[in-house]
Scaffold this motif. Structure first.
Motif, short mmCIF file in Angstrom:
data_model
loop_
_atom_site.label_atom_id
_atom_site.label_comp_id
_atom_site.label_asym_id
_atom_site.label_seq_id
_atom_site.Cartn_x
_atom_site.Cartn_y
_atom_site.Cartn_z
N LYS A 1 0.84 -1.18 0.00
CA LYS A 1 0.00 0.00 0.00
C LYS A 1 0.88 1.24 0.00
CE LYS A 1 -4.05 -1.85 2.30
NZ LYS A 1 -5.02 -1.62 3.37
N ASP B 1 -2.72 5.32 0.85
CA ASP B 1 -3.61 4.21 1.19
C ASP B 1 -3.63 3.97 2.70
OD1 ASP B 1 -4.31 3.73 -1.46
OD2 ASP B 1 -2.68 2.28 -1.74
N ASN B 2 -2.46 3.98 3.32
CA ASN B 2 -2.37 3.78 4.76
C ASN B 2 -3.06 4.92 5.52
OD1 ASN B 2 -0.92 1.40 4.47
ND2 ASN B 2 1.05 2.45 4.52
N TYR B 3 -2.84 6.15 5.07
CA TYR B 3 -3.46 7.32 5.70
C TYR B 3 -4.98 7.23 5.60
CZ TYR B 3 -4.77 12.16 6.62
OH TYR B 3 -5.37 13.30 7.13
N CYS B 4 -5.48 6.89 4.42
CA CYS B 4 -6.92 6.81 4.21
C CYS B 4 -7.56 5.66 4.99
CB CYS B 4 -7.24 6.70 2.73
SG CYS B 4 -6.90 8.23 1.83
N ALA B 5 -6.80 4.61 5.23
CA ALA B 5 -7.31 3.51 6.05
C ALA B 5 -7.53 3.98 7.48
CB ALA B 5 -6.35 2.33 6.01
N MET B 6 -6.64 4.86 7.96
CA MET B 6 -6.76 5.37 9.33
C MET B 6 -7.70 6.57 9.42
SD MET B 6 -2.90 4.88 10.88
CE MET B 6 -2.28 6.34 10.10
N HIS B 7 -7.84 7.34 8.33
CA HIS B 7 -8.66 8.56 8.33
C HIS B 7 -9.54 8.61 7.08
CE1 HIS B 7 -5.97 9.95 11.49
NE2 HIS B 7 -4.93 9.67 10.70
N PRO B 8 -10.55 7.73 7.00
CA PRO B 8 -11.37 7.69 5.79
C PRO B 8 -12.19 8.96 5.54
CG PRO B 8 -12.28 6.27 7.49
CD PRO B 8 -10.96 6.77 7.99
N CYS C 1 -9.15 11.64 1.03
CA CYS C 1 -9.58 10.26 0.87
C CYS C 1 -11.00 10.14 0.34
CB CYS C 1 -9.46 9.54 2.20
SG CYS C 1 -7.81 9.59 2.88
N SER D 1 1.56 5.33 0.93
CA SER D 1 1.37 6.13 2.14
C SER D 1 -0.05 6.69 2.19
CB SER D 1 2.38 7.28 2.19
OG SER D 1 3.68 6.78 2.23
#
Length: 88
Positions: A67, A71-78, A83, A69
């Protein structure tokens, strides 16, 4: 149980890697074709096994793509503005 099932069981159990299984299957396919002829059913089956193993390797590679960066950010902050996805 087919040869392909046996090879996949060995790969899934961790006995050998998919790359090792492909190398062994290629060697077996070449040997089978040398013995039985390149137009034999056994030769075709042996190369089908090689093809299936290579396809499995490709599918596993696609499933484990890294993933980004974002993708990882959006997983934590949708809910973040970066995002949000809009349908138009």
């Amino acid at each position: 149980m087919t040869t392909l099932d046996l090879v996949q069981a060995a790969v899934n159990s961790g006995t050998k890697t998919i790359e090792e299984a492909i190398v062994e299957a290629i060697a077996e396919a070449r040997e089978t074709c040398d013995i039985n002829g390149s137009n034999s059913a056994g030769c075709a089956v042996a190369w089908d096994i090689v093809e299936e193993l290579q396809a499995e390797k490709s599918h596993k590679k696609q499933a484990t793509q890294h993933k980004t960066s974002l993708d990882n950010y959006c997983a934590m902050h949708p809910e973040a503005v970066e995002c949000l996805i809009y349908d138009v």
